[in-house]
Design a protein around this motif. Structure first.
Motif, mmCIF file in Angstrom:
data_model
loop_
_atom_site.group_PDB
_atom_site.id
_atom_site.type_symbol
_atom_site.label_atom_id
_atom_site.label_comp_id
_atom_site.label_asym_id
_atom_site.label_seq_id
_atom_site.Cartn_x
_atom_site.Cartn_y
_atom_site.Cartn_z
ATOM 1 N N ALA A 39 74.699 -54.631 -65.220
ATOM 2 C CA ALA A 39 75.854 -55.517 -65.374
ATOM 3 C C ALA A 39 76.808 -55.056 -66.467
ATOM 4 O O ALA A 39 77.652 -55.827 -66.916
ATOM 5 C CB ALA A 39 75.389 -56.937 -65.658
ATOM 6 N N THR A 40 76.701 -53.789 -66.884
ATOM 7 C CA THR A 40 77.500 -53.304 -68.011
ATOM 8 C C THR A 40 78.987 -53.454 -67.741
ATOM 9 O O THR A 40 79.730 -54.048 -68.534
ATOM 10 C CB THR A 40 77.186 -51.825 -68.289
ATOM 11 O OG1 THR A 40 75.770 -51.624 -68.268
ATOM 12 C CG2 THR A 40 77.754 -51.402 -69.634
ATOM 13 N N ARG A 41 79.443 -52.896 -66.638
ATOM 14 C CA ARG A 41 80.874 -52.939 -66.323
ATOM 15 C C ARG A 41 81.354 -54.365 -66.088
ATOM 16 O O ARG A 41 82.474 -54.733 -66.468
ATOM 17 C CB ARG A 41 81.172 -52.068 -65.100
ATOM 18 C CG ARG A 41 81.276 -50.577 -65.396
ATOM 19 C CD ARG A 41 81.823 -49.822 -64.188
ATOM 20 N NE ARG A 41 82.185 -48.458 -64.522
ATOM 21 C CZ ARG A 41 81.336 -47.431 -64.504
ATOM 22 N NH1 ARG A 41 80.059 -47.639 -64.171
ATOM 23 N NH2 ARG A 41 81.751 -46.217 -64.816
ATOM 24 N N GLU A 84 69.866 -48.340 -69.879
ATOM 25 C CA GLU A 84 70.783 -48.485 -68.747
ATOM 26 C C GLU A 84 72.227 -48.670 -69.219
ATOM 27 O O GLU A 84 73.152 -48.052 -68.683
ATOM 28 C CB GLU A 84 70.358 -49.686 -67.882
ATOM 29 C CG GLU A 84 68.978 -49.555 -67.277
ATOM 30 C CD GLU A 84 67.886 -50.197 -68.131
ATOM 31 O OE1 GLU A 84 66.859 -50.569 -67.558
ATOM 32 O OE2 GLU A 84 68.086 -50.313 -69.363
ATOM 33 N N HIS A 85 72.410 -49.529 -70.214
ATOM 34 C CA HIS A 85 73.767 -49.792 -70.678
ATOM 35 C C HIS A 85 74.399 -48.544 -71.293
ATOM 36 O O HIS A 85 75.583 -48.258 -71.064
ATOM 37 C CB HIS A 85 73.767 -50.924 -71.703
ATOM 38 C CG HIS A 85 73.436 -52.265 -71.140
ATOM 39 N ND1 HIS A 85 73.972 -52.727 -69.956
ATOM 40 C CD2 HIS A 85 72.621 -53.257 -71.600
ATOM 41 C CE1 HIS A 85 73.504 -53.951 -69.716
ATOM 42 N NE2 HIS A 85 72.685 -54.287 -70.692
ATOM 43 N N LYS A 94 78.424 -44.209 -71.337
ATOM 44 C CA LYS A 94 78.785 -42.789 -71.371
ATOM 45 C C LYS A 94 79.734 -42.455 -70.224
ATOM 46 O O LYS A 94 80.727 -41.734 -70.411
ATOM 47 C CB LYS A 94 77.524 -41.923 -71.293
ATOM 48 C CG LYS A 94 76.645 -41.958 -72.526
ATOM 49 C CD LYS A 94 75.366 -41.147 -72.292
ATOM 50 C CE LYS A 94 74.410 -41.233 -73.463
ATOM 51 N NZ LYS A 94 73.130 -40.511 -73.203
ATOM 52 N N GLN A 95 79.433 -42.966 -69.037
ATOM 53 C CA GLN A 95 80.302 -42.712 -67.892
ATOM 54 C C GLN A 95 81.640 -43.408 -68.048
ATOM 55 O O GLN A 95 82.697 -42.857 -67.700
ATOM 56 C CB GLN A 95 79.616 -43.155 -66.597
ATOM 57 C CG GLN A 95 80.373 -42.753 -65.339
ATOM 58 C CD GLN A 95 80.547 -41.248 -65.234
ATOM 59 O OE1 GLN A 95 79.567 -40.493 -65.310
ATOM 60 N NE2 GLN A 95 81.789 -40.778 -65.071
ATOM 61 N N MET A 96 81.624 -44.633 -68.585
ATOM 62 C CA MET A 96 82.868 -45.366 -68.813
ATOM 63 C C MET A 96 83.764 -44.631 -69.808
ATOM 64 O O MET A 96 84.987 -44.584 -69.634
ATOM 65 C CB MET A 96 82.563 -46.782 -69.314
ATOM 66 C CG MET A 96 81.940 -47.684 -68.264
ATOM 67 S SD MET A 96 81.423 -49.295 -68.932
ATOM 68 C CE MET A 96 83.022 -50.025 -69.347
ATOM 69 N N TYR A 117 85.431 -45.382 -77.267
ATOM 70 C CA TYR A 117 84.248 -45.001 -78.043
ATOM 71 C C TYR A 117 83.069 -45.849 -77.585
ATOM 72 O O TYR A 117 83.237 -46.970 -77.087
ATOM 73 C CB TYR A 117 84.466 -45.251 -79.540
ATOM 74 C CG TYR A 117 85.615 -44.485 -80.160
ATOM 75 C CD1 TYR A 117 85.500 -43.134 -80.479
ATOM 76 C CD2 TYR A 117 86.822 -45.123 -80.449
ATOM 77 C CE1 TYR A 117 86.550 -42.441 -81.060
ATOM 78 C CE2 TYR A 117 87.875 -44.431 -81.031
ATOM 79 C CZ TYR A 117 87.735 -43.088 -81.335
ATOM 80 O OH TYR A 117 88.786 -42.409 -81.913
ATOM 81 N N LEU A 118 81.864 -45.317 -77.803
ATOM 82 C CA LEU A 118 80.657 -46.066 -77.464
ATOM 83 C C LEU A 118 79.722 -46.097 -78.667
ATOM 84 O O LEU A 118 79.768 -45.234 -79.549
ATOM 85 C CB LEU A 118 79.959 -45.472 -76.252
ATOM 86 C CG LEU A 118 79.445 -44.030 -76.327
ATOM 87 C CD1 LEU A 118 78.058 -43.947 -76.938
ATOM 88 C CD2 LEU A 118 79.445 -43.400 -74.937
ATOM 89 N N GLY A 119 78.882 -47.128 -78.689
ATOM 90 C CA GLY A 119 77.956 -47.259 -79.812
ATOM 91 C C GLY A 119 76.790 -48.155 -79.469
ATOM 92 O O GLY A 119 76.633 -48.624 -78.336
#
Length: 307
Positions: free
Chosen positions: A123-125, A153-154, A159-161, A169-171
């Motif tokens: 359900a990340t997106r 999973e998230h 990473k793909q997003m 950025y991701l964290g």
């Protein structure tokens, strides 16, 4: 009767005269540059004081309280802040933030940071989209996995997003000093832009492994709970600041606590939360002036430990 000046009124009047002045307890002299740190993965610079919304922006539909929080956010932007952090975990905080940004027409002023907080790894997106709609923005600057929940999973999706330009950025985050070993493992194994963790003048476990690892791996660090949820003020606000505090760039306890944190070379930004404009003004004082050096940091920690 003498006129009673607020700090903001004084600074506005001072700016009108063209003079420049730095005094303890004032946010900044006119024209004084904010202290910033680079995001290691990009070089983009962020002001070292951001804003959290945990508990403080969870006010439901109480319009009076929503209006008060809007004034807090307005003050934050006026005094040089950009990074605002929230989470779906924080009740109505995302809805209130969206209304405040719309009222202030400030969508272009915010470095928008949020979190994915669901056990559903697929359900990340969906959660990112729902929260973006609440904020009224096209994408988050930073999207984080909240408290390592379903992180494998998230994180794969984030990473793909990021690769697709859906986030910048991701964290990943933790809080209250929990799961430091797990966080260190993730930092060692995955390409993160940011981590978020708890660190303050009393909670210093992160100094042992996580902060050095962040420097080694080129990961930006956001610090949550800089005041221990307010308990640092309850414990120490009746105590005097040390006589040498001004030499360390500190004119009040808020600056003392925050400048201890952001003077650590691994820290990118601290995110204190508040419900009051006058407290926001005190917090933002830590964005200006000088930062304590290593010797002064040791004195700060020793002083608090001895109270």
């Amino acid at each position: 009767m003498a006129t009673q000046w607020t700090r903001r009124q004084f600074l506005a009047a001072l700016a009108a005269t063209g003079l420049s002045l730095r005094m303890p307890g004032l946010v900044a002299a006119p024209g004084e540059a904010a202290i910033t740190r680079p995001i290691p993965s990009s070089g983009e610079r962020l002001p070292v004081i951001g804003m959290g919304t945990w508990r403080t922006f969870n006010v439901g539909g109480d319009q009076h309280l929503v209006n008060e929080r809007t004034e807090v956010l307005k003050t934050f932007f006026e005094l040089g802040g950009t990074l605002v952090d929230s989470s779906p975990m924080y009740g109505s905080a995302d809805d209130v933030m969206g209304e405040a940004l719309e009222t202030l027409n400030a969508h272009d002023k915010v470095f928008a940071a949020n979190k994915i907080w669901t056990r559903d790894g697929g359900a990340t997106r969906e959660q990112d989209r729902e929260t973006r709609e609440k904020w009224g923005i096209e994408r988050f600057d930073l999207q984080q996995v909240h408290n390592l929940l379903a992180w494998e999973e998230h994180l794969d999706t984030l990473k793909q997003m990021k690769a697709d330009g859906e986030i910048r950025y991701l964290g990943i985050t933790t809080s209250h000093g929990r799961r430091h070993r797990d966080l260190a493992h993730i930092m060692e194994q995955h390409p993160l832009d940011f981590v978020q963790l708890t660190y303050n003048v009393l909670d210093r476990e992160a100094e042992q492994r996580l902060l050095p690892l962040a420097r080694e791996r080129g990961i930006a660090v956001i610090v949550n709970r800089p005041f221990q949820g307010g308990s640092l003020f309850r414990r120490f606000q009746s105590e005097p600041l040390p006589g040498w505090a001004e030499e360390a760039g500190c004119g009040n306890w808020a600056e003392f606590f925050l400048k201890f944190i952001v003077s650590h070379p691994a820290v990118t930004c601290a995110i204190p939360a508040t419900t009051r404009v006058e407290h926001m003004e005190e917090n933002m004082g830590a964005l200006y002036g000088t930062l304590p050096d290593q010797q002064q940091r040791r004195k700060m920690a020793d002083y608090v430990a001895g109270l």
